[in-house]
Design a protein around this motif. Structure first.
Motif, PDB file in Angstrom:
ATOM      1  N   THR A   1      -3.804   3.567  -2.965  1.00 27.93           N
ATOM      2  CA  THR A   1      -3.962   3.853  -4.394  1.00 27.93           C
ATOM      3  C   THR A   1      -3.821   2.599  -5.253  1.00 27.93           C
ATOM      4  O   THR A   1      -4.192   2.616  -6.419  1.00 27.93           O
ATOM      5  CB  THR A   1      -2.947   4.910  -4.857  1.00 27.93           C
ATOM      6  N   TYR A   2      -3.292   1.508  -4.687  1.00 27.07           N
ATOM      7  CA  TYR A   2      -3.190   0.262  -5.443  1.00 27.07           C
ATOM      8  C   TYR A   2      -4.480  -0.552  -5.390  1.00 27.07           C
ATOM      9  O   TYR A   2      -4.587  -1.584  -6.071  1.00 27.07           O
ATOM     10  CB  TYR A   2      -2.013  -0.579  -4.931  1.00 27.07           C
ATOM     11  N   GLY A   3      -5.433  -0.129  -4.561  1.00 28.62           N
ATOM     12  CA  GLY A   3      -6.735  -0.780  -4.539  1.00 28.62           C
ATOM     13  C   GLY A   3      -6.751  -2.157  -3.922  1.00 28.62           C
ATOM     14  O   GLY A   3      -7.591  -2.990  -4.252  1.00 28.62           O
ATOM     15  N   ILE A   4      -5.838  -2.422  -2.988  1.00 27.55           N
ATOM     16  CA  ILE A   4      -5.797  -3.712  -2.296  1.00 27.55           C
ATOM     17  C   ILE A   4      -6.223  -3.493  -0.856  1.00 27.55           C
ATOM     18  O   ILE A   4      -5.752  -2.549  -0.195  1.00 27.55           O
ATOM     19  CB  ILE A   4      -4.381  -4.319  -2.314  1.00 27.55           C
ATOM     20  N   ALA A   5      -7.094  -4.355  -0.342  1.00 30.85           N
ATOM     21  CA  ALA A   5      -7.489  -4.253   1.061  1.00 30.85           C
ATOM     22  C   ALA A   5      -6.255  -4.358   1.948  1.00 30.85           C
ATOM     23  O   ALA A   5      -5.467  -5.283   1.821  1.00 30.85           O
ATOM     24  CB  ALA A   5      -8.477  -5.360   1.418  1.00 30.85           C
ATOM     25  N   ARG A   6      -6.090  -3.393   2.852  1.00 26.07           N
ATOM     26  CA  ARG A   6      -4.865  -3.349   3.649  1.00 26.07           C
ATOM     27  C   ARG A   6      -4.900  -4.316   4.821  1.00 26.07           C
ATOM     28  O   ARG A   6      -3.852  -4.723   5.318  1.00 26.07           O
ATOM     29  CB  ARG A   6      -4.626  -1.919   4.132  1.00 26.07           C
ATOM     30  N   GLY A   7      -6.066  -4.637   5.325  1.00 24.76           N
ATOM     31  CA  GLY A   7      -6.194  -5.707   6.307  1.00 24.76           C
ATOM     32  C   GLY A   7      -5.366  -5.567   7.556  1.00 24.76           C
ATOM     33  O   GLY A   7      -4.705  -6.510   7.975  1.00 24.76           O
ATOM     34  N   GLY A   8      -5.384  -4.408   8.206  1.00 24.56           N
ATOM     35  CA  GLY A   8      -4.669  -4.251   9.466  1.00 24.56           C
ATOM     36  C   GLY A   8      -3.188  -4.015   9.329  1.00 24.56           C
ATOM     37  O   GLY A   8      -2.431  -4.213  10.286  1.00 24.56           O
ATOM     38  N   ILE A   9      -2.739  -3.600   8.158  1.00 22.77           N
ATOM     39  CA  ILE A   9      -1.315  -3.297   7.981  1.00 22.77           C
ATOM     40  C   ILE A   9      -0.870  -2.235   8.981  1.00 22.77           C
ATOM     41  O   ILE A   9      -1.562  -1.251   9.219  1.00 22.77           O
ATOM     42  CB  ILE A   9      -1.045  -2.796   6.541  1.00 22.77           C
ATOM     43  N   ARG A  10       0.291  -2.461   9.578  1.00 18.18           N
ATOM     44  CA  ARG A  10       0.927  -1.439  10.406  1.00 18.18           C
ATOM     45  C   ARG A  10       2.385  -1.326   9.972  1.00 18.18           C
ATOM     46  O   ARG A  10       3.093  -2.323   9.887  1.00 18.18           O
ATOM     47  CB  ARG A  10       0.843  -1.795  11.898  1.00 18.18           C
ATOM     48  N   VAL A  11       2.829  -0.102   9.716  1.00 22.37           N
ATOM     49  CA  VAL A  11       4.178   0.133   9.202  1.00 22.37           C
ATOM     50  C   VAL A  11       4.941   0.985  10.209  1.00 22.37           C
ATOM     51  O   VAL A  11       4.676   2.174  10.348  1.00 22.37           O
ATOM     52  CB  VAL A  11       4.133   0.830   7.826  1.00 22.37           C
ATOM     53  N   VAL A  12       5.880   0.383  10.878  1.00 22.10           N
ATOM     54  CA  VAL A  12       6.678   1.070  11.889  1.00 22.10           C
ATOM     55  C   VAL A  12       7.922   1.683  11.283  1.00 22.10           C
ATOM     56  O   VAL A  12       8.368   2.750  11.688  1.00 22.10           O
ATOM     57  CB  VAL A  12       7.038   0.089  13.029  1.00 22.10           C
ATOM     58  N   ASP A  13       8.488   1.005  10.290  1.00 25.74           N
ATOM     59  CA  ASP A  13       9.700   1.498   9.639  1.00 25.74           C
ATOM     60  C   ASP A  13       9.666   1.095   8.173  1.00 25.74           C
ATOM     61  O   ASP A  13       8.743   0.413   7.725  1.00 25.74           O
ATOM     62  CB  ASP A  13      10.961   0.962  10.342  1.00 25.74           C
ATOM     63  N   GLY A  14      10.660   1.519   7.429  1.00 24.36           N
ATOM     64  CA  GLY A  14      10.698   1.187   6.014  1.00 24.36           C
ATOM     65  C   GLY A  14      11.439  -0.085   5.699  1.00 24.36           C
ATOM     66  O   GLY A  14      11.276  -0.658   4.623  1.00 24.36           O
ATOM     67  N   SER A  15      12.257  -0.556   6.641  1.00 24.21           N
ATOM     68  CA  SER A  15      13.155  -1.677   6.388  1.00 24.21           C
ATOM     69  C   SER A  15      12.615  -3.017   6.829  1.00 24.21           C
ATOM     70  O   SER A  15      13.055  -4.061   6.336  1.00 24.21           O
ATOM     71  CB  SER A  15      14.489  -1.436   7.111  1.00 24.21           C
ATOM     72  N   GLY A  16      11.684  -3.019   7.783  1.00 20.64           N
ATOM     73  CA  GLY A  16      11.171  -4.272   8.323  1.00 20.64           C
ATOM     74  C   GLY A  16      11.933  -4.779   9.521  1.00 20.64           C
ATOM     75  O   GLY A  16      11.649  -5.876  10.021  1.00 20.64           O
TER      76      GLY A  16
END
Length: 477
Positions: free
Chosen positions: A343-358
């Protein structure tokens, strides 16, 4: 707003952006010393896609018509040559495998790029994405409830975890590491009053603990178990107190292995007379006996950013996934985050999110995504001003005010770098906003990945200070 009203805006937001997100692509082209850096990527990458570099966009030139004899040759201005180099700082071996990108936030020009299109582990910089997702789903003043309802058996009540991992066992009136946290003694007071108001009720003797809002494993397989003992991360369950800290007043405090049990014992002690505690699920439609509320989303975002609180970040990530409808497990976080961040309109480019903390080394975000997100944060788009206000500040606030950050010659940038720090065993990171010496606003991301030591922090600060000194004259060579 009414704190007892849970806003439900994300499905409408996502619907409004779905058509754009499916077709749009981000292209940022900057002329740097006569060269150009290009960025483009589709916004509708599949949720299960592995991290991959953002592709460089190419274009096919249109046929050039034959000029008439009268046509004058167009005047082409020479490309701007920027002369402020940080090449020696970027070559510092303490940075190990460097990835970095710097963008002029006002013009969108890419001034400096080293692997900026490649998605890599972010460490705690991931908390910026988690915060951005939470602020797209929930209003900044939204709160989350912990409730107690009547149990199925006579003399029983059910403590229902609503995902508020900041709920405290300390006395009301005291402040834990979580400003605005609710207290069990207040919840117990409400329950006793409601119970005693009906003379037909038998004595309260049983407490049932319902932590079913979150599912799956409470500890991610990629997390180092030492993080629990060192005091940085608890098991993630929908019912706990004080982030499961042994010391509720210390940001870093050893965590236990049974957060639900700790919460249950603390609540039973406040209620009094409880002879049995067991695990279960609240009966459907059961009468509510008490309710308390978490800190606001804005307070949780600030806590996750300013001291890099893992518990607050994991709480927000799970609650975003539940609100979006992907579920309450670790596996639910990635598709939810992809959906919301679109919804922010930025190309995500292969983002992968495993957790919220990093904390997981399996997270992956390109530096190019962060430079663009921070441009929106700096301009306070939507609710992103909450992130801007919650960032550490070099030499002044949060994790960038510690004695080992922006010290010595780097102190010239004190008060000018607004950024999130990150560290895991295989990388140090820093990403945010720089108000440069020449007045230019820069957004940047620096990853020092691989065989790194604590000294990488100083090398990162030195490179960021170089960006500060150069400003819009920063050269890509």
């Amino acid at each position: 707003m009414d704190l007892q009203t849970s806003p439900r805006g994300i499905r409408g937001v996502i619907a409004r952006h779905r058509a754009v997100a499916a077709a749009a692509a981000l292209v940022a082209v900057a002329l740097v010393g006569g060269g150009a850096v290009a960025l483009g990527a589709a916004l509708n990458d599949p949720p299960s896609a592995a991290p991959e570099p953002l592709p460089t966009e190419t274009t096919t030139p249109s046929p050039t018509p034959t000029p008439t004899p009268q046509a004058a040759a167009p005047s082409v201005p020479p490309p701007r040559v920027r002369t402020c180099s940080v090449a020696d700082l970027a070559a510092d071996p303490r940075l190990a495998n460097l990835q970095a990108q710097v963008m002029n936030a006002g013009t969108g020009e890419i001034l400096f790029d080293r692997g900026g299109l490649t998605a890599s582990r972010t460490a705690s910089v991931m908390k910026v994405l988690t915060s951005a997702a939470a602020l797209a789903v929930f209003a900044p003043d939204h709160r989350f409830a912990t409730t107690v309802v009547r149990g199925a058996e006579p003399g029983s009540v059910v403590l229902v975890g609503g995902g508020d991992l900041t709920l405290s066992r300390t006395p009301s009136g005291s402040e834990t590491v979580y400003p605005g946290a609710a207290h069990l003694d207040e919840l117990a007071r409400q329950v006793r009053a409601a119970w005693e108001a009906d003379p037909s009720n038998p004595p309260l003797t049983k407490l049932v603990l319902d932590s079913s809002l979150f599912g799956g494993e409470p500890w991610h397989a990629s997390w180092d178990p030492a993080e629990r003992e060192l005091g940085y991360m608890p098991d993630i369950t929908a019912l706990m107190v004080d982030g499961d800290r042994q010391d509720p007043y210390a940001n870093t405090s050893a965590r236990g292995t049974d957060p639900v049990g700790r919460a249950g014992e603390a609540f039973a002690a406040e209620v009094g007379g409880i002879g049995a505690i067991e695990r279960g699920v609240a009966p459907s439609g059961a009468a509510e006996l008490g309710r308390v509320w978490s800190p606001t989303v804005a307070q949780l975002v600030e806590k996750s950013l300013i001291v890099s609180d893992n518990t607050a970040a994991e709480m927000l990530a799970r609650l975003v996934a539940i609100e979006v409808g992907t579920g309450g497990t670790f596996e639910a976080i990635d598709p939810a985050m992809r959906q919301v961040l679109a919804t922010y309109g930025i190309a995500r480019g292969g983002i992968r999110v495993v957790d919220g903390s990093g904390l997981s080394p399996d997270n992956a975000v390109p530096p190019a995504y962060l430079t663009r997100l921070f441009a929106k944060i700096e301009s306070r788009e939507g609710n992103l001003g909450v992130i801007r206000d919650g960032l550490p500040v070099s030499g002044q606030k949060g994790s960038l005010s510690y004695a080992d950050r922006f010290a010595g010659d780097n102190a010239i940038a004190d008060g000018a770098v607004f950024a999130k720090t990150g560290w895991i065993t295989t990388g140090y990171t820093l990403s945010g906003i720089i108000h440069a010496q020449d007045g230019t606003t820069l957004t940047f991301a620096i990853y020092a990945l691989g065989n790194v030591t604590d000294a990488a922090k100083q090398a990162i600060d030195t490179l960021a200070t170089g960006f500060y000194r150069c400003g819009d004259e920063l050269a890509n060579t």
